[in-house]
Write a protein that holds these residues in place. Structure first.
Motif, PDB file in Angstrom:
ATOM      1  N   THR A  59       1.760   5.894 -17.921  1.00 49.42           N
ATOM      2  CA  THR A  59       0.541   5.476 -18.613  1.00 49.42           C
ATOM      3  C   THR A  59      -0.611   5.320 -17.620  1.00 49.42           C
ATOM      4  OG1 THR A  59       1.165   3.146 -18.416  1.00 49.42           O
ATOM      5  CG2 THR A  59       1.801   4.295 -20.447  1.00 49.42           C
ATOM      6  N   ALA A  60      -0.305   5.374 -16.334  1.00 54.15           N
ATOM      7  CA  ALA A  60      -1.327   5.259 -15.296  1.00 54.15           C
ATOM      8  C   ALA A  60      -2.087   6.573 -15.168  1.00 54.15           C
ATOM      9  CB  ALA A  60      -0.678   4.905 -13.960  1.00 54.15           C
ATOM     10  N   ASP A  61      -3.264   6.512 -14.586  1.00 50.14           N
ATOM     11  CA  ASP A  61      -4.039   7.711 -14.308  1.00 50.14           C
ATOM     12  C   ASP A  61      -3.288   8.528 -13.256  1.00 50.14           C
ATOM     13  OD1 ASP A  61      -6.001   9.286 -12.610  1.00 50.14           O
ATOM     14  OD2 ASP A  61      -7.349   8.614 -14.209  1.00 50.14           O
ATOM     15  N   ARG A  62      -2.973   9.779 -13.578  1.00 49.88           N
ATOM     16  CA  ARG A  62      -2.165  10.583 -12.655  1.00 49.88           C
ATOM     17  C   ARG A  62      -2.879  10.897 -11.356  1.00 49.88           C
ATOM     18  NH1 ARG A  62      -0.134  15.645 -15.081  1.00 49.88           N
ATOM     19  NH2 ARG A  62      -1.998  15.610 -16.352  1.00 49.88           N
ATOM     20  N   TRP A  63      -4.224  10.971 -11.352  1.00 49.37           N
ATOM     21  CA  TRP A  63      -4.932  11.171 -10.089  1.00 49.37           C
ATOM     22  C   TRP A  63      -4.802   9.930  -9.216  1.00 49.37           C
ATOM     23  CZ3 TRP A  63      -5.213  15.555  -8.231  1.00 49.37           C
ATOM     24  CH2 TRP A  63      -5.583  16.677  -8.980  1.00 49.37           C
ATOM     25  N   ASP A  64      -4.836   8.744  -9.842  1.00 50.60           N
ATOM     26  CA  ASP A  64      -4.607   7.522  -9.069  1.00 50.60           C
ATOM     27  C   ASP A  64      -3.238   7.575  -8.400  1.00 50.60           C
ATOM     28  OD1 ASP A  64      -7.073   6.483  -9.816  1.00 50.60           O
ATOM     29  OD2 ASP A  64      -6.247   5.027 -11.234  1.00 50.60           O
ATOM     30  N   HIS A  69       0.059   8.233  -3.669  1.00 50.69           N
ATOM     31  CA  HIS A  69       1.210   8.869  -3.035  1.00 50.69           C
ATOM     32  C   HIS A  69       0.883   9.344  -1.619  1.00 50.69           C
ATOM     33  CE1 HIS A  69       4.036  12.199  -2.198  1.00 50.69           C
ATOM     34  NE2 HIS A  69       4.900  11.408  -2.789  1.00 50.69           N
ATOM     35  N   HIS A  70      -0.334   9.809  -1.415  1.00 54.92           N
ATOM     36  CA  HIS A  70      -0.745  10.261  -0.076  1.00 54.92           C
ATOM     37  C   HIS A  70      -0.651   9.101   0.916  1.00 54.92           C
ATOM     38  CE1 HIS A  70      -2.728  12.932   2.773  1.00 54.92           C
ATOM     39  NE2 HIS A  70      -3.517  11.931   3.120  1.00 54.92           N
ATOM     40  N   ASN A  71      -0.902   7.891   0.445  1.00 49.95           N
ATOM     41  CA  ASN A  71      -0.867   6.698   1.299  1.00 49.95           C
ATOM     42  C   ASN A  71       0.511   6.061   1.335  1.00 49.95           C
ATOM     43  OD1 ASN A  71      -1.401   3.437   1.287  1.00 49.95           O
ATOM     44  ND2 ASN A  71      -2.682   4.535   2.766  1.00 49.95           N
ATOM     45  N   SER A  72       1.160   5.964   0.175  1.00 47.04           N
ATOM     46  CA  SER A  72       2.464   5.312   0.091  1.00 47.04           C
ATOM     47  C   SER A  72       3.249   5.855  -1.098  1.00 47.04           C
ATOM     48  CB  SER A  72       2.299   3.797  -0.054  1.00 47.04           C
ATOM     49  OG  SER A  72       3.568   3.203  -0.289  1.00 47.04           O
ATOM     50  N   PRO A  73       4.145   6.817  -0.867  1.00 45.80           N
ATOM     51  CA  PRO A  73       4.945   7.349  -1.969  1.00 45.80           C
ATOM     52  C   PRO A  73       5.721   6.270  -2.726  1.00 45.80           C
ATOM     53  CG  PRO A  73       5.133   8.776  -0.074  1.00 45.80           C
ATOM     54  CD  PRO A  73       4.392   7.542   0.385  1.00 45.80           C
ATOM     55  N   VAL A  74       6.205   5.274  -2.014  1.00 48.20           N
ATOM     56  CA  VAL A  74       6.990   4.201  -2.655  1.00 48.20           C
ATOM     57  C   VAL A  74       6.123   3.409  -3.630  1.00 48.20           C
ATOM     58  CG1 VAL A  74       8.240   2.042  -2.215  1.00 48.20           C
ATOM     59  CG2 VAL A  74       8.638   4.032  -0.758  1.00 48.20           C
ATOM     60  N   LEU A  75       4.934   2.999  -3.188  1.00 46.23           N
ATOM     61  CA  LEU A  75       4.049   2.229  -4.070  1.00 46.23           C
ATOM     62  C   LEU A  75       3.514   3.083  -5.210  1.00 46.23           C
ATOM     63  CD1 LEU A  75       2.082  -0.008  -1.542  1.00 46.23           C
ATOM     64  CD2 LEU A  75       4.073  -0.596  -2.945  1.00 46.23           C
ATOM     65  N   GLU A  89       2.273  -8.532  -1.097  1.00 46.40           N
ATOM     66  CA  GLU A  89       1.878  -9.676  -0.262  1.00 46.40           C
ATOM     67  C   GLU A  89       1.806  -9.256   1.206  1.00 46.40           C
ATOM     68  OE1 GLU A  89       0.585 -13.479   0.085  1.00 46.40           O
ATOM     69  OE2 GLU A  89       1.322 -12.668  -1.803  1.00 46.40           O
ATOM     70  N   GLY A  90       0.705  -9.590   1.859  1.00 47.70           N
ATOM     71  CA  GLY A  90       0.553  -9.301   3.279  1.00 47.70           C
ATOM     72  C   GLY A  90       0.027  -7.914   3.603  1.00 47.70           C
ATOM     73  N   ARG A  91      -0.073  -7.040   2.619  1.00 47.51           N
ATOM     74  CA  ARG A  91      -0.612  -5.692   2.873  1.00 47.51           C
ATOM     75  C   ARG A  91      -2.105  -5.813   3.119  1.00 47.51           C
ATOM     76  NH1 ARG A  91       0.736  -0.033   1.601  1.00 47.51           N
ATOM     77  NH2 ARG A  91      -1.176   1.042   1.053  1.00 47.51           N
ATOM     78  N   SER A  92      -2.607  -5.197   4.178  1.00 51.88           N
ATOM     79  CA  SER A  92      -4.015  -5.359   4.553  1.00 51.88           C
ATOM     80  C   SER A  92      -4.970  -4.788   3.509  1.00 51.88           C
ATOM     81  CB  SER A  92      -4.284  -4.740   5.921  1.00 51.88           C
ATOM     82  OG  SER A  92      -4.017  -3.355   5.887  1.00 51.88           O
ATOM     83  N   ILE A  93      -4.605  -3.686   2.875  1.00 51.33           N
ATOM     84  CA  ILE A  93      -5.401  -3.148   1.770  1.00 51.33           C
ATOM     85  C   ILE A  93      -4.435  -2.781   0.653  1.00 51.33           C
ATOM     86  CG2 ILE A  93      -5.445  -0.842   2.797  1.00 51.33           C
ATOM     87  CD1 ILE A  93      -8.164  -0.418   1.376  1.00 51.33           C
ATOM     88  N   GLN A  94      -4.679  -3.331  -0.512  1.00 51.52           N
ATOM     89  CA  GLN A  94      -3.810  -3.064  -1.650  1.00 51.52           C
ATOM     90  C   GLN A  94      -3.977  -1.606  -2.082  1.00 51.52           C
ATOM     91  OE1 GLN A  94      -1.442  -5.147  -2.782  1.00 51.52           O
ATOM     92  NE2 GLN A  94      -2.089  -6.558  -1.170  1.00 51.52           N
ATOM     93  N   ILE A  95      -2.929  -1.039  -2.649  1.00 52.67           N
ATOM     94  CA  ILE A  95      -2.924   0.381  -2.999  1.00 52.67           C
ATOM     95  C   ILE A  95      -4.028   0.728  -3.999  1.00 52.67           C
ATOM     96  CG2 ILE A  95      -1.167   0.268  -4.838  1.00 52.67           C
ATOM     97  CD1 ILE A  95      -1.366   2.979  -2.088  1.00 52.67           C
TER      98      ILE A  95
END
Length: 106
Positions: A59-64, A69-75, A89-95
């Protein structure tokens, strides 16, 4: 800054497309990441692959999701599966902030 020799502050992001070799080293070498033509083609293909992968499955925007994914495939996967950007928590910039920054720069 469109610098093909750029290395990110974390030492993992390389080249014009800032390919994270800690995450993508199985598919991209350091030499490839530093080659602007290769890096742009690889990044475009990777974005398209992830965009297509989630068609009808999120349901999320697929471009988002593709940009995340380019930054964090897991997230990105967590975001796609839940429909909501995860907060770590603790991540310097949220995805979600990373994705907004990249998409605003488009």
């Amino acid at each position: 800054s469109l610098d093909p020799a750029a290395v990110g502050v974390n030492g993992q992001d390389h080249g014009l497309a800032q390919i994270n070799l800690g995450v993508h080293s199985a598919t991209v070498s350091l030499a490839e990441a530093m080659d602007p033509e290769y890096a742009l083609r690889w990044t475009a293909a990777d974005l398209a692959l992830v965009f297509a992968r989630w068609k009808g499955r999120t349901t999320a925007d697929r471009w988002d999701i593709a940009v995340a994914h380019h930054n964090s495939p897991v997230l990105a996967k967590r975001w796609a599966e839940s429909g909501t950007a995860p907060v770590v928590e603790g991540r310097s910039i949220q995805i979600a902030d990373y994705v907004r920054k990249v998409r605003t720069a488009w």
